[in-house]
Scaffold this motif. Structure first.
Motif, PDB file in Angstrom:
ATOM      1  N   LYS A   1      40.484  46.515  34.503  1.00  0.00           N
ATOM      2  CA  LYS A   1      39.046  46.080  34.690  1.00  0.00           C
ATOM      3  C   LYS A   1      38.293  45.940  33.560  1.00  0.00           C
ATOM      4  N   ASN A   2      38.496  46.640  32.341  1.00  0.00           N
ATOM      5  CA  ASN A   2      37.906  46.362  31.197  1.00  0.00           C
ATOM      6  C   ASN A   2      38.304  45.320  30.361  1.00  0.00           C
ATOM      7  N   GLY A   3      39.372  44.770  30.735  1.00  0.00           N
ATOM      8  CA  GLY A   3      39.968  43.556  29.943  1.00  0.00           C
ATOM      9  C   GLY A   3      40.911  44.210  28.991  1.00  0.00           C
TER      10      GLY A   3
ATOM     11  N   PHE B   1      49.948  37.568  35.781  1.00  0.00           N
ATOM     12  CA  PHE B   1      48.888  38.582  36.401  1.00  0.00           C
ATOM     13  C   PHE B   1      47.789  37.742  36.404  1.00  0.00           C
ATOM     14  N   VAL B   2      46.773  38.261  37.642  1.00  0.00           N
ATOM     15  CA  VAL B   2      45.602  37.443  37.705  1.00  0.00           C
ATOM     16  C   VAL B   2      44.638  38.555  37.704  1.00  0.00           C
ATOM     17  N   ASP B   3      43.396  38.591  36.778  1.00  0.00           N
ATOM     18  CA  ASP B   3      42.500  39.595  36.713  1.00  0.00           C
ATOM     19  C   ASP B   3      41.482  39.324  37.614  1.00  0.00           C
ATOM     20  N   LYS B   4      40.361  40.251  37.317  1.00  0.00           N
ATOM     21  CA  LYS B   4      39.277  40.150  38.295  1.00  0.00           C
ATOM     22  C   LYS B   4      38.384  38.932  38.182  1.00  0.00           C
ATOM     23  N   GLN B   5      38.649  38.333  37.192  1.00  0.00           N
ATOM     24  CA  GLN B   5      37.788  36.954  37.267  1.00  0.00           C
ATOM     25  C   GLN B   5      38.692  35.654  37.261  1.00  0.00           C
ATOM     26  N   ASP B   6      39.791  36.015  38.015  1.00  0.00           N
ATOM     27  CA  ASP B   6      40.760  34.955  38.411  1.00  0.00           C
ATOM     28  C   ASP B   6      41.496  34.418  37.141  1.00  0.00           C
ATOM     29  N   HIS B   7      41.350  34.927  35.925  1.00  0.00           N
ATOM     30  CA  HIS B   7      42.094  34.398  34.741  1.00  0.00           C
ATOM     31  C   HIS B   7      43.398  34.873  34.827  1.00  0.00           C
TER      32      HIS B   7
ATOM     33  N   THR C   1      55.356  19.615  44.440  1.00  0.00           N
ATOM     34  CA  THR C   1      54.292  20.605  44.707  1.00  0.00           C
ATOM     35  C   THR C   1      54.660  21.439  45.861  1.00  0.00           C
ATOM     36  N   GLY C   2      54.743  23.022  45.775  1.00  0.00           N
ATOM     37  CA  GLY C   2      55.033  23.592  46.739  1.00  0.00           C
ATOM     38  C   GLY C   2      56.613  24.056  46.856  1.00  0.00           C
ATOM     39  N   VAL C   3      57.417  23.430  45.927  1.00  0.00           N
ATOM     40  CA  VAL C   3      58.967  24.014  45.945  1.00  0.00           C
ATOM     41  C   VAL C   3      59.099  24.774  44.758  1.00  0.00           C
ATOM     42  N   VAL C   4      59.531  26.057  45.031  1.00  0.00           N
ATOM     43  CA  VAL C   4      59.806  26.826  43.889  1.00  0.00           C
ATOM     44  C   VAL C   4      61.350  27.325  43.753  1.00  0.00           C
ATOM     45  N   LYS C   5      61.930  26.814  42.471  1.00  0.00           N
ATOM     46  CA  LYS C   5      63.509  26.797  42.593  1.00  0.00           C
ATOM     47  C   LYS C   5      63.862  28.148  42.234  1.00  0.00           C
ATOM     48  N   THR C   6      63.245  28.783  41.219  1.00  0.00           N
ATOM     49  CA  THR C   6      63.445  30.484  41.038  1.00  0.00           C
ATOM     50  C   THR C   6      62.173  31.360  41.008  1.00  0.00           C
ATOM     51  N   PRO C   7      61.955  31.671  41.868  1.00  0.00           N
ATOM     52  CA  PRO C   7      60.572  32.452  42.042  1.00  0.00           C
ATOM     53  C   PRO C   7      60.688  33.829  41.091  1.00  0.00           C
ATOM     54  N   ALA C   8      60.063  33.956  40.145  1.00  0.00           N
ATOM     55  CA  ALA C   8      60.218  34.983  39.201  1.00  0.00           C
ATOM     56  C   ALA C   8      59.251  36.126  39.462  1.00  0.00           C
ATOM     57  N   ALA C   9      58.057  35.743  39.838  1.00  0.00           N
ATOM     58  CA  ALA C   9      56.764  36.579  39.992  1.00  0.00           C
ATOM     59  C   ALA C   9      55.771  36.084  41.078  1.00  0.00           C
ATOM     60  N   ILE C  10      54.865  36.572  41.455  1.00  0.00           N
ATOM     61  CA  ILE C  10      53.801  36.397  42.358  1.00  0.00           C
ATOM     62  C   ILE C  10      52.631  37.038  42.184  1.00  0.00           C
ATOM     63  N   ALA C  11      51.559  36.348  42.274  1.00  0.00           N
ATOM     64  CA  ALA C  11      50.257  37.144  41.959  1.00  0.00           C
ATOM     65  C   ALA C  11      49.258  36.119  43.090  1.00  0.00           C
ATOM     66  N   GLY C  12      48.243  37.070  43.519  1.00  0.00           N
ATOM     67  CA  GLY C  12      47.029  36.267  44.270  1.00  0.00           C
ATOM     68  C   GLY C  12      45.813  36.552  43.659  1.00  0.00           C
ATOM     69  N   ASN C  13      44.867  35.569  43.762  1.00  0.00           N
ATOM     70  CA  ASN C  13      43.467  35.534  43.136  1.00  0.00           C
ATOM     71  C   ASN C  13      42.297  35.805  44.271  1.00  0.00           C
ATOM     72  N   SER C  14      41.214  35.828  43.805  1.00  0.00           N
ATOM     73  CA  SER C  14      40.055  36.080  44.968  1.00  0.00           C
ATOM     74  C   SER C  14      39.673  35.121  45.869  1.00  0.00           C
ATOM     75  N   LYS C  15      40.291  33.723  45.490  1.00  0.00           N
ATOM     76  CA  LYS C  15      40.287  32.755  46.613  1.00  0.00           C
ATOM     77  C   LYS C  15      41.360  32.668  47.570  1.00  0.00           C
ATOM     78  N   GLY C  16      42.207  33.593  47.673  1.00  0.00           N
ATOM     79  CA  GLY C  16      43.154  33.919  48.770  1.00  0.00           C
ATOM     80  C   GLY C  16      44.633  32.974  48.451  1.00  0.00           C
ATOM     81  N   GLU C  17      44.556  32.301  47.057  1.00  0.00           N
ATOM     82  CA  GLU C  17      45.469  31.569  46.834  1.00  0.00           C
ATOM     83  C   GLU C  17      46.704  32.609  46.462  1.00  0.00           C
ATOM     84  N   LEU C  18      47.927  32.293  46.482  1.00  0.00           N
ATOM     85  CA  LEU C  18      49.281  32.706  46.058  1.00  0.00           C
ATOM     86  C   LEU C  18      49.689  32.067  44.781  1.00  0.00           C
ATOM     87  N   LEU C  19      49.883  32.505  43.595  1.00  0.00           N
ATOM     88  CA  LEU C  19      50.574  31.854  42.239  1.00  0.00           C
ATOM     89  C   LEU C  19      51.855  32.411  42.179  1.00  0.00           C
TER      90      LEU C  19
END
Length: 717
Positions: free
Chosen positions: A136-138, A89-95, A357-375
């Motif tokens: 949003k409150n942490g 999970f990625v919060d509003k501060q991209d943590h 880098t870039g190769v995922v063997k078993t993708p368990a979860a995905i999330a995005g941050n404010s920079k447009g990145e996919l984690l």
């Protein structure tokens, strides 16, 4: 000349050195893309595109863990070692918050991926946590799967409340409460994903009280199920295995409060965008809605992958509403816009025990941050792959966001640039078509919608062009109509005066048995039973006339398949192969002739084989009489007149069906009920004949392969 060569030589050396220095860098950059990116249009055609996302960095792999007091815990590892992580999970501060399932903890990283802390809830330890959510409150919510509960923690990780299995009369006793994921809306209501729960998300109020099951999938109801409902008794139903809907695998929530779910065990509607009352907002929103009555999500790259359905395990939504899902079967990441239209999908071949880098063997979860990145969380390699948008991906996202907001003219220059980079990318064509329609350039909009394969947009543009054409020529068309009317009145009056009292002085008649037999089809249309009776007992049909009508019917059928407007037959956009369709048409017709003759011969039918052959050819005449005009008419209609087109096509089938019944009555001398019974048996016989043909072909292929293998063994070796 020698001095000139000496002056040029240093310059050439510099260029050669620059090329030699730059080329390895370019090759290294290309090697950073271990996958290819694709797009599929509404017809399923695979189109390769530039990369939408490129590998950025790896997070959580051998990450340093600061040790504040070495004497207090000398055995503590200095590196972060994830163990079978299940959620991110990625919060509003991209943590970044990771549900480190195998280590019974939640790992907290900063926006750069540096370690901050671990949360174990010492006062009530976690056990195999599988999901995490931060509001949003942490406030931190954890799906503590091993303890069958949801825990609410404050921003410091201290336990505030624990939610166990909710108590309600609406929850069946057999319901197993194993929370694996959750989301929380702005009101504080919890939507819990439970393992294998086909009832939907478990909706709880902020105090943990059960509210309802939210957003369940619907059970698919087939024609065979309808037959069983009509035939089966209550006892038979009780012995049947229950047909259950697919269980929701994961969920997420966007800034507007829409809840998105993904389901693994279903073939269509794997992604849903649910409003506050649980209604799916993606239904009917696609640009290809007219082509895709049942929308399917989760893409595949290779043709052979179609045999195994994608298993979508997690979903994330960015600020623009773009939906991204991961597939655990083929390791493919698919991205859709806010209306469910496909933007990109990509994936790479799995390399055993790799951390490339870039190769995922078993993708368990995905999330995005404010920079447009996919984690993307890799539960096998125990790390996070961060993918950043490429210039092409950012351009598409900006252009598509403007289009979704209705700012078509502002998006036009961006879509033009996308089209310049990739002329086959359909979203660019759709965006430009919408911009042209907004500017009332309907001709260009019609062309672009046709190239993109968007039936709805093409129909609307065609309707506008048709209206403009009619408005410009209304006066001319009315003058022509009035002129023809005047000429008809003049001719009617003059012809009455010039007509001889005793008729014309001569009559020209072409006497030919072939012509007379062809003309018999018009009598048959008016008096079908008498017409078929005449074929049997008066010789009103012949072999030549029947073959001509059959050939015309086959030609009309082919014209209907290839000449119908794109709006009513989208298959012409990619081309129609008439040969297999023609073979099927003739084969089924000939099979009907044979099966009907065989059945009628056994059940006192009076028709001969040639009578069945002749009559079946004449019964196809509605395809010629109506099919060709309807096909021509389809090129002047729009989807607003779809009911007219469907009614005329239905008329063809109903008329042929009635003629078939009257044919069986007329040539075999059956009653109406007997004719229906004979037709039913003939169709059953036709099915048996088709099955036997397929069995014969398959056995013949096996025999040929066996003989060929013997030939290889005896003569070659």
């Amino acid at each position: 000349m020698k001095n000139r060569t000496l002056r040029i030589l240093p310059f050439m050396l510099v260029i050669s050195f620059a090329i030699g220095f730059t080329l390895p860098g370019l090759q290294a950059l290309a090697s950073q893309l271990p996958y290819e990116t694709f797009y599929k249009d509404g017809f399923g055609q695979l189109v390769k595109t530039q990369a939408a996302y490129i590998p950025g960095r790896i997070i959580g792999y051998n990450e340093d863990i600061p040790v504040q007091d070495e004497n207090a815990d000398s055995g503590r590892p200095a590196k972060l070692q994830l163990n079978q992580p299940k959620d991110i999970f990625v919060d509003k501060q991209d943590h970044i918050y990771i549900a480190d399932t195998g280590n019974n903890r939640i790992v907290h990283l900063d926006d750069e991926g540096a370690y901050i802390r671990e949360i174990t809830v010492s006062e009530s330890p976690l056990k195999r946590p599988s999901g995490v959510f931060v509001d949003k409150n942490g406030v931190i919510y954890v799906a503590d799967t091993g303890n069958n509960r949801i825990v609410r923690l404050d921003a410091d990780g201290k336990l505030l409340k624990s939610f166990g299995r909710p108590e309600s009369a609406y929850i069946p006793e057999s319901f197993k409460y194993d929370p694996i994921n959750l989301v929380v809306d702005k009101r504080g209501f919890l939507y819990v994903t439970t393992l294998g729960a086909y009832q939907g998300l478990v909706q709880l109020d902020p105090e943990g009280n059960f509210v309802s099951f939210f957003g369940p999938n619907q059970v698919a109801f087939s024609l065979f199920d309808a037959f069983k409902r009509f035939v089966y008794t209550r006892e038979m139903y009780q012995r049947e295995l229950k047909k259950l809907p697919g269980a929701i695998a994961n969920a997420t929530i966007d800034d507007n409060g829409f809840i998105y779910t993904v389901t693994k065990e279903i073939q269509t509607g794997q992604i849903k965008k649910l409003n506050i009352v649980g209604l799916d907002q993606l239904e009917g929103k696609s640009d290809f809605a007219e082509l895709q009555t049942d929308r399917s999500y989760g893409e595949y790259i290779h043709y052979w992958q179609r045999d195994v359905s994608p298993q979508l395990s997690d979903i994330t939504v960015d600020a623009a509403g773009n939906i991204t899902v991961v597939d655990t079967v083929w390791n493919i990441i698919s991205q859709y816009d806010t209306n469910g239209n496909l933007l990109f999908f990509w994936g790479g071949d799995v390399i055993t025990a790799t951390s490339k880098t870039g190769v995922v063997k078993t993708p368990a979860a995905i999330a995005g941050n404010s920079k447009g990145e996919l984690l993307v969380l890799d539960s096998t390699n125990n790390l996070i792959q961060a993918l950043r948008p490429s210039e092409f991906g950012e351009l598409v996202h900006k252009a598509n966001a403007l289009t979704q907001e209705g700012r078509y003219e502002e998006s036009e220059p961006l879509w033009n640039e996308v089209r310049r980079l990739n002329a086959q990318y359909s979203p660019a064509l759709i965006g430009l078509a919408k911009a042209a329609y907004k500017k009332e350039d309907y001709k260009r909009a019609e062309e672009l919608f046709y190239q993109a394969g968007v039936v709805g947009g093409y129909s609307e543009s065609f309707w506008q062009n048709r209206l403009i054409w009619f408005q410009k020529r209304f006066g001319l068309l009315m003058n022509i109509a009035i002129g023809f009317g005047i000429l008809y009145l003049i001719w009617a009056r003059v012809s009455r005066r010039l007509r001889p009292k005793k008729g014309w002085g001569f009559r020209f008649r072409l006497k030919s048995s072939l012509v007379e037999r062809l003309k018999h089809v018009f009598y048959l249309m008016k008096h079908p039973i008498d017409g078929f009776y005449a074929i049997r007992y008066e010789g009103k049909a012949g072999f030549a006339s029947s073959l001509i009508l059959l050939a015309l019917a086959v030609a009309a059928f082919g014209y209907m398949q290839s000449g119908t407007s794109f709006m009513f037959n989208p298959a012409i956009h990619v081309g129609v192969d008439l040969l297999p369709l023609t073979v099927q048409f003739v084969g089924i017709w000939l099979g009907w002739v044979i099966s009907n003759y065989l059945i009628s011969s056994l059940l006192r039918g009076e028709g001969r084989f040639r009578d069945v052959f002749f009559s079946s050819s004449y019964a196809l005449f509605p395809i010629i009489l109506i099919g060709i005009p309807v096909t021509l008419l389809s090129n002047t209609l729009t989807l607003n007149e779809l009911a007219i087109f469907n009614f005329l096509k239905l008329t063809i089938f109903v008329w042929i069906a009635l003629l078939t019944i009257w044919m069986v009555q007329g040539i075999h001398n059956y009653t109406f009920i007997e004719a229906l019974f004979i037709i039913l048996l003939s169709l059953l016989t036709l099915v048996i004949i088709i099955i036997l043909i397929f069995i014969f072909i398959s056995l013949s292929i096996e025999l040929v392969n066996f003989i060929y293998s013997l030939y290889q063994e005896v003569f070659i070796r």
